[in-house]
Design a protein around this motif. Structure first.
Motif, PDB file in Angstrom:
ATOM      1  N   TYR A  97       0.851  -1.203   0.000  1.00 17.07           N
ATOM      2  CA  TYR A  97       0.000   0.000   0.000  1.00 17.07           C
ATOM      3  C   TYR A  97       0.882   1.247   0.000  1.00 17.07           C
ATOM      4  CZ  TYR A  97      -3.171   3.340   2.508  1.00 17.07           C
ATOM      5  OH  TYR A  97      -3.909   4.417   2.933  1.00 17.07           O
ATOM      6  N   GLN A  98       1.891   1.261   0.869  1.00 18.43           N
ATOM      7  CA  GLN A  98       2.789   2.426   0.926  1.00 18.43           C
ATOM      8  C   GLN A  98       3.535   2.615  -0.395  1.00 18.43           C
ATOM      9  OE1 GLN A  98       5.377   2.128   4.338  1.00 18.43           O
ATOM     10  NE2 GLN A  98       3.720   2.558   5.782  1.00 18.43           N
ATOM     11  N   ILE A  99       3.943   1.501  -1.017  1.00 19.88           N
ATOM     12  CA  ILE A  99       4.682   1.588  -2.290  1.00 19.88           C
ATOM     13  C   ILE A  99       3.817   2.192  -3.391  1.00 19.88           C
ATOM     14  CG2 ILE A  99       5.704   0.192  -4.147  1.00 19.88           C
ATOM     15  CD1 ILE A  99       6.774  -1.704  -2.010  1.00 19.88           C
ATOM     16  N   VAL A 169     -12.296   3.173  10.853  1.00 18.38           N
ATOM     17  CA  VAL A 169     -12.161   2.157  11.903  1.00 18.38           C
ATOM     18  C   VAL A 169     -13.134   2.391  13.052  1.00 18.38           C
ATOM     19  CG1 VAL A 169      -9.746   1.619  11.422  1.00 18.38           C
ATOM     20  CG2 VAL A 169     -10.286   3.422  13.047  1.00 18.38           C
ATOM     21  N   ARG A 170     -13.655   1.301  13.560  1.00 22.89           N
ATOM     22  CA  ARG A 170     -14.363   1.329  14.840  1.00 22.89           C
ATOM     23  C   ARG A 170     -13.417   0.883  15.940  1.00 22.89           C
ATOM     24  NH1 ARG A 170     -20.510  -0.324  14.677  1.00 22.89           N
ATOM     25  NH2 ARG A 170     -21.112   0.748  12.768  1.00 22.89           N
ATOM     26  N   LEU A 171     -12.511  -0.006  15.538  1.00 21.63           N
ATOM     27  CA  LEU A 171     -11.554  -0.550  16.489  1.00 21.63           C
ATOM     28  C   LEU A 171     -10.231  -0.723  15.753  1.00 21.63           C
ATOM     29  CD1 LEU A 171     -12.350  -2.331  19.359  1.00 21.63           C
ATOM     30  CD2 LEU A 171     -10.964  -3.872  18.014  1.00 21.63           C
ATOM     31  N   GLY A 172      -9.145  -0.278  16.373  1.00 16.67           N
ATOM     32  CA  GLY A 172      -7.852  -0.379  15.719  1.00 16.67           C
ATOM     33  C   GLY A 172      -7.402   0.969  15.185  1.00 16.67           C
ATOM     34  N   ASN A 173      -6.336   0.969  14.381  1.00 14.67           N
ATOM     35  CA  ASN A 173      -5.706   2.222  13.974  1.00 14.67           C
ATOM     36  C   ASN A 173      -5.835   2.565  12.494  1.00 14.67           C
ATOM     37  OD1 ASN A 173      -4.089   3.071  16.519  1.00 14.67           O
ATOM     38  ND2 ASN A 173      -3.772   0.873  16.301  1.00 14.67           N
ATOM     39  N   GLY A 174      -5.758   1.588  11.625  1.00 15.34           N
ATOM     40  CA  GLY A 174      -5.820   1.879  10.195  1.00 15.34           C
ATOM     41  C   GLY A 174      -4.652   2.726   9.745  1.00 15.34           C
ATOM     42  N   THR A 181      -9.358   7.009   9.588  1.00  8.97           N
ATOM     43  CA  THR A 181      -9.393   6.447   8.237  1.00  8.97           C
ATOM     44  C   THR A 181      -8.529   5.190   8.169  1.00  8.97           C
ATOM     45  OG1 THR A 181      -7.510   7.713   7.413  1.00  8.97           O
ATOM     46  CG2 THR A 181      -9.698   8.727   7.225  1.00  8.97           C
ATOM     47  N   GLU A 182      -8.930   4.291   7.290  1.00  7.12           N
ATOM     48  CA  GLU A 182      -8.160   3.049   7.081  1.00  7.12           C
ATOM     49  C   GLU A 182      -8.083   2.804   5.583  1.00  7.12           C
ATOM     50  OE1 GLU A 182      -6.439   0.404   7.158  1.00  7.12           O
ATOM     51  OE2 GLU A 182      -7.569  -0.772   5.727  1.00  7.12           O
ATOM     52  N   GLY A 183      -6.841   2.712   5.085  1.00  3.08           N
ATOM     53  CA  GLY A 183      -6.635   2.421   3.680  1.00  3.08           C
ATOM     54  C   GLY A 183      -7.069   3.564   2.771  1.00  3.08           C
ATOM     55  N   ALA A 184      -6.970   3.319   1.478  1.00  2.43           N
ATOM     56  CA  ALA A 184      -7.352   4.328   0.497  1.00  2.43           C
ATOM     57  C   ALA A 184      -7.719   3.618  -0.795  1.00  2.43           C
ATOM     58  CB  ALA A 184      -6.192   5.296   0.241  1.00  2.43           C
ATOM     59  N   TRP A 185      -8.550   4.293  -1.594  1.00  2.00           N
ATOM     60  CA  TRP A 185      -8.842   3.717  -2.905  1.00  2.00           C
ATOM     61  C   TRP A 185      -9.192   4.814  -3.888  1.00  2.00           C
ATOM     62  CZ3 TRP A 185     -13.627   3.258  -5.702  1.00  2.00           C
ATOM     63  CH2 TRP A 185     -14.724   3.839  -5.062  1.00  2.00           C
ATOM     64  N   SER A 186      -8.992   4.492  -5.128  1.00  5.60           N
ATOM     65  CA  SER A 186      -9.337   5.405  -6.200  1.00  5.60           C
ATOM     66  C   SER A 186      -9.489   4.587  -7.469  1.00  5.60           C
ATOM     67  CB  SER A 186      -8.222   6.440  -6.371  1.00  5.60           C
ATOM     68  OG  SER A 186      -8.408   7.143  -7.583  1.00  5.60           O
ATOM     69  N   GLY A 187     -10.676   4.590  -8.032  1.00  3.96           N
ATOM     70  CA  GLY A 187     -10.899   3.855  -9.271  1.00  3.96           C
ATOM     71  C   GLY A 187     -10.664   2.370  -9.095  1.00  3.96           C
ATOM     72  N   THR A 188      -9.574   1.860  -9.668  1.00  5.84           N
ATOM     73  CA  THR A 188      -9.314   0.423  -9.621  1.00  5.84           C
ATOM     74  C   THR A 188      -8.132   0.067  -8.716  1.00  5.84           C
ATOM     75  OG1 THR A 188      -7.890   0.630 -11.562  1.00  5.84           O
ATOM     76  CG2 THR A 188     -10.198   0.065 -11.960  1.00  5.84           C
ATOM     77  N   PHE A 190      -6.583  -0.138  -4.820  1.00  6.00           N
ATOM     78  CA  PHE A 190      -6.968  -0.207  -3.412  1.00  6.00           C
ATOM     79  C   PHE A 190      -5.738  -0.438  -2.546  1.00  6.00           C
ATOM     80  CE2 PHE A 190     -10.434  -1.528  -6.043  1.00  6.00           C
ATOM     81  CZ  PHE A 190     -11.570  -0.967  -5.461  1.00  6.00           C
ATOM     82  N   GLY A 191      -5.755   0.188  -1.363  1.00  3.22           N
ATOM     83  CA  GLY A 191      -4.686  -0.078  -0.403  1.00  3.22           C
ATOM     84  C   GLY A 191      -5.275  -0.199   0.989  1.00  3.22           C
ATOM     85  N   THR A 192      -4.718  -1.111   1.801  1.00  4.75           N
ATOM     86  CA  THR A 192      -5.206  -1.295   3.168  1.00  4.75           C
ATOM     87  C   THR A 192      -4.050  -1.676   4.078  1.00  4.75           C
ATOM     88  OG1 THR A 192      -6.648  -2.608   4.602  1.00  4.75           O
ATOM     89  CG2 THR A 192      -5.834  -3.698   2.632  1.00  4.75           C
ATOM     90  N   TYR A 193      -4.198  -1.340   5.357  1.00  4.71           N
ATOM     91  CA  TYR A 193      -3.220  -1.815   6.343  1.00  4.71           C
ATOM     92  C   TYR A 193      -3.610  -3.176   6.924  1.00  4.71           C
ATOM     93  CZ  TYR A 193       0.029   2.079   6.589  1.00  4.71           C
ATOM     94  OH  TYR A 193       1.018   2.985   6.296  1.00  4.71           O
ATOM     95  N   MET A 194      -4.780  -3.698   6.541  1.00  2.00           N
ATOM     96  CA  MET A 194      -5.152  -5.036   7.022  1.00  2.00           C
ATOM     97  C   MET A 194      -4.241  -6.036   6.325  1.00  2.00           C
ATOM     98  SD  MET A 194      -7.545  -4.217   8.976  1.00  2.00           S
ATOM     99  CE  MET A 194      -6.518  -2.768   9.094  1.00  2.00           C
TER     100      MET A 194
END
Lengths: 242, 413
Positions: A97-99, A169-174, A181-188, A190-194
């Protein structure tokens, strides 16, 4: 999708597969086959060119130095960026996700350029690592059930105007930004810390990737008995910590 | 205590006594052997205790991701040919548990100590070991441990300047990198089935070339496998100084033969002939319950411990073929690591053809994992239920750490 079937590309398992990342590949593969699709799985090592003709690209988590090496090699190779330009679906986790963002802090403490496929910038958090179960509400425009997963990272990822948070997030950090906020997306993309096998706990996200690829509003329902049971157990465990 | 060597101070004696009292309370409360608790009590009053308790011993340290307890046991058996041994045989492998074990060792000549990977460097500094055996390093409990390569780096730093003879597995790139900071290494090619933590060079990050099953070398910096002085091949160690060593064990599987090869090389550094050492190892039938075959509800259940992907891989290679039933049990309590992601690094298609039952706190994680692997399974609430569904005869029961302890309690092991 080509006539030969669905091409699922696992990017750099030699560098970005720290802990169960193969799970996301296996879940996408399995659920596609169960819907009658022919699947070609392509594992691309970091000394090989990334094919540009894949349908779904999965980019996993990794330790700090492999993350830098992966970023260097993906930038040099250019294949993932070209695949994105061709409309491929990209689902990334943690270090991956970071990359995909503009930059992150590498193992040498320096700013390392990413691929810029997501409008995010990652830095390293000053506090404790974020480790534990996460429960989050997915962006409502994606119409997905609650996200349940496990995070293990020290990143703080700031979202730019070009992306939406993947979940809150309801629980945790994201994203570790403190704004939920947790992760990000745009169009096609997606990124997540899960991390690792997030799709095993959230098979509807795997189905989302398949729907986007096939450009269909829905897929035939499968037997999700065990996924549902696992989800229910993990959501209950997250909301009622022992 | 320790009359044979430096007498302990009054403070140290008090610390040992306090530790033993805590251990007794723990045992009485039914929380296990007490060896973890006892040491924790003992360490608090006197941080130098470990060094003093080990002062009169020839110490061997054993560390690895997998096989620590078995290797420790085999080395202990071998060294008993030369004198009395004190050992943390029950696997309490952090400084506290080690201190607790050593407090029983006043008359011993050798201390054979299993050490948690994270603590190896520190314990090696404290006890001035004569030998250090390093078997393997792979991903394990990443929610609470450091990254695998970081562990190798800590080993590497800790071994720099150590006077110990290091007996190291030449087939694990992370181990080789860690051990090669030491001036005095005996390389044993003991094999390593799991390769997914060593595709890139531990030294420079370049890609590792693996032209065949044995050789590995970094394409960029040239870091590679060292020439071993012993090579495990089937049930023999070839090319050691002298005649080949024949390995005969009751313990099953390739991983245990690897363990025996390393243990014999350790014994050799203490002047005990490898054949004498290996003969003594043959007496070991089970290690802290591992590999024990227990009669339960009319079946013979073999208890197998596997805690991480590399461990499961080795375990799959030693179980009886189908249609032998297999019971899998997984927990995610503190001692197991609370993250079950590692299940996705295990190739469960290897179990195709076996009737499979899944139990344990995280049986639903196993259920989804097996569903995705396309392998049939049953979800059971208890071990009893899983056993009752199997025909009489052998059952292979594979469990991770606390699930294994649960299973032993249930079958009365």
């Amino acid at each position: 999708m080509s006539s030969s079937g669905l091409r699922v590309v696992w990017v750099y398992p030699d560098l970005l597969s720290t802990y169960g990342d193969q799970g996301n590949v296996l879940v996408v593969e399995r659920r596609a086959r169960q819907r009658g699709l022919t699947v070609e799985r392509v594992d691309v090592r970091s000394d090989q060119p990334v094919p540009t003709s894949g349908d779904i690209y999965l980019v996993g988590g990794g330790e700090d130095r492999p993350q830098r090496l992966a970023a260097e090699r993906l930038r040099r190779d250019g294949g993932l960026t070209r695949a994105h330009e061709n409309g491929a679906i990209i689902f990334s986790v943690c270090a991956g996700y970071q990359i995909l963002g503009h930059e992150f802090i590498n193992d040498l403490g320096q700013r390392e350029p990413g691929l810029g496929l997501l409008d995010v910038i990652s830095v390293r958090g000053g506090g404790e690592r974020c480790v534990g179960d996460v429960l989050a509400d997915v962006d409502e425009t994606l119409a997905l059930p609650q996200l349940t997963g496990f995070e293990n990272h020290q990143g703080v990822t700031q979202l730019g105007p070009g992306v939406r948070p993947f979940a809150r997030v309801r629980l945790g950090n994201g994203n570790g930004t403190g704004d939920g906020t947790e992760g990000a997306w745009s169009g096609t993309v997606f990124g997540t810390y899960m991390h690792g096998p997030v799709l095993a706990r959230n098979p509807q996200i795997a189905d989302l990737l398949l729907r986007l690829t096939l450009d269909v509003p829905a897929l035939p329902a499968g037997d999700d008995r065990w996924y549902d049971a696992l989800r229910a157990e993990r959501v209950a465990a997250a909301t009622q910590p022992a | 205590m320790a009359e044979s060597a430096q007498p302990l101070s009054a403070r140290a004696r008090l610390a040992v006594t306090a530790g033993k009292a805590a251990a007794a309370v723990s045992r009485a409360a039914g929380r296990g052997s007490g060896s973890g608790i006892g040491g924790r009590g003992a360490l608090k009053p006197d941080p130098d205790l470990l060094a003093r308790l080990a002062g009169h011993l020839d110490v061997v340290l054993v560390s690895a991701t997998n096989g620590k307890t078995t290797t420790t046991r085999l080395i202990a058996e071998a060294l008993r040919a030369g004198g009395e041994v004190v050992s943390n045989a029950l696997g309490a492998n952090m400084p506290a548990g080690i201190t607790s074990a050593l407090s029983d060792g006043s008359d011993a000549r050798y201390g054979v100590l299993e050490v948690d990977e994270k603590y190896l460097a520190g314990v090696a500094r404290d006890v001035s070991p004569k030998a250090i055996a390093l078997l393997n390093l792979s991903r394990d409990q990443l929610d609470r441990a450091a990254e695998t390569r970081m562990l190798a780096e800590r080993w590497r730093e800790g071994l720099q300047g150590s006077k110990a003879t290091v007996i190291a597995n030449a087939d694990d790139p992370l181990v080789v990198w860690a051990a090669s900071s030491s001036p005095n290494v005996v390389w044993v090619a003991a094999g390593q089935e799991w390769k997914d933590d060593a595709w890139s060079c531990p030294s420079c990050g370049g890609g590792l070339d693996r032209p065949d099953d044995v050789t590995w070398r970094c394409a960029e910096c040239g870091f590679g496998r060292r020439a071993p002085t012993g090579v495990l091949s089937g049930d023999k160690v070839l090319d050691p100084p002298g005649a080949p060593w024949q390995i005969r064990l009751q313990l099953p599987g390739r991983a245990n033969r690897a363990t025996a090869a390393i243990a014999a090389a350790v014994a050799a550094t203490f002047g005990i002939p490898p054949q004498v050492a290996l003969e003594r190892m043959q007496a070991v039938a089970a290690v802290a319950g591992r590999y024990d075959v227990v009669g339960y509800q009319g079946r013979d259940i073999r208890l197998l411990l596997a805690k991480n992907p590399a461990g499961w891989l080795e375990t799959f290679s030693l179980i009886d073929p189908p249609p032998t039933p297999v019971i899998l049990s997984v927990n995610a309590r503190g001692a197991d690591g609370t993250d079950t992601s590692w299940l996705w690094d295990v190739d469960y298609t290897r179990l195709a053809g076996h009737p499979i039952a899944v139990i344990g706190d995280r049986r639903l994680d196993l259920a989804v994992r097996l569903e995705v692997a396309g392998v049939g399974f049953r979800v059971c609430d208890t071990l009893q239920e899983a056993v009752q569904q199997s025909p009489p005869g052998r059952i292979e029961a594979i469990a991770n750490y606390t699930a294994f302890q649960d299973m032993r309690r249930t079958v009365g092991n």
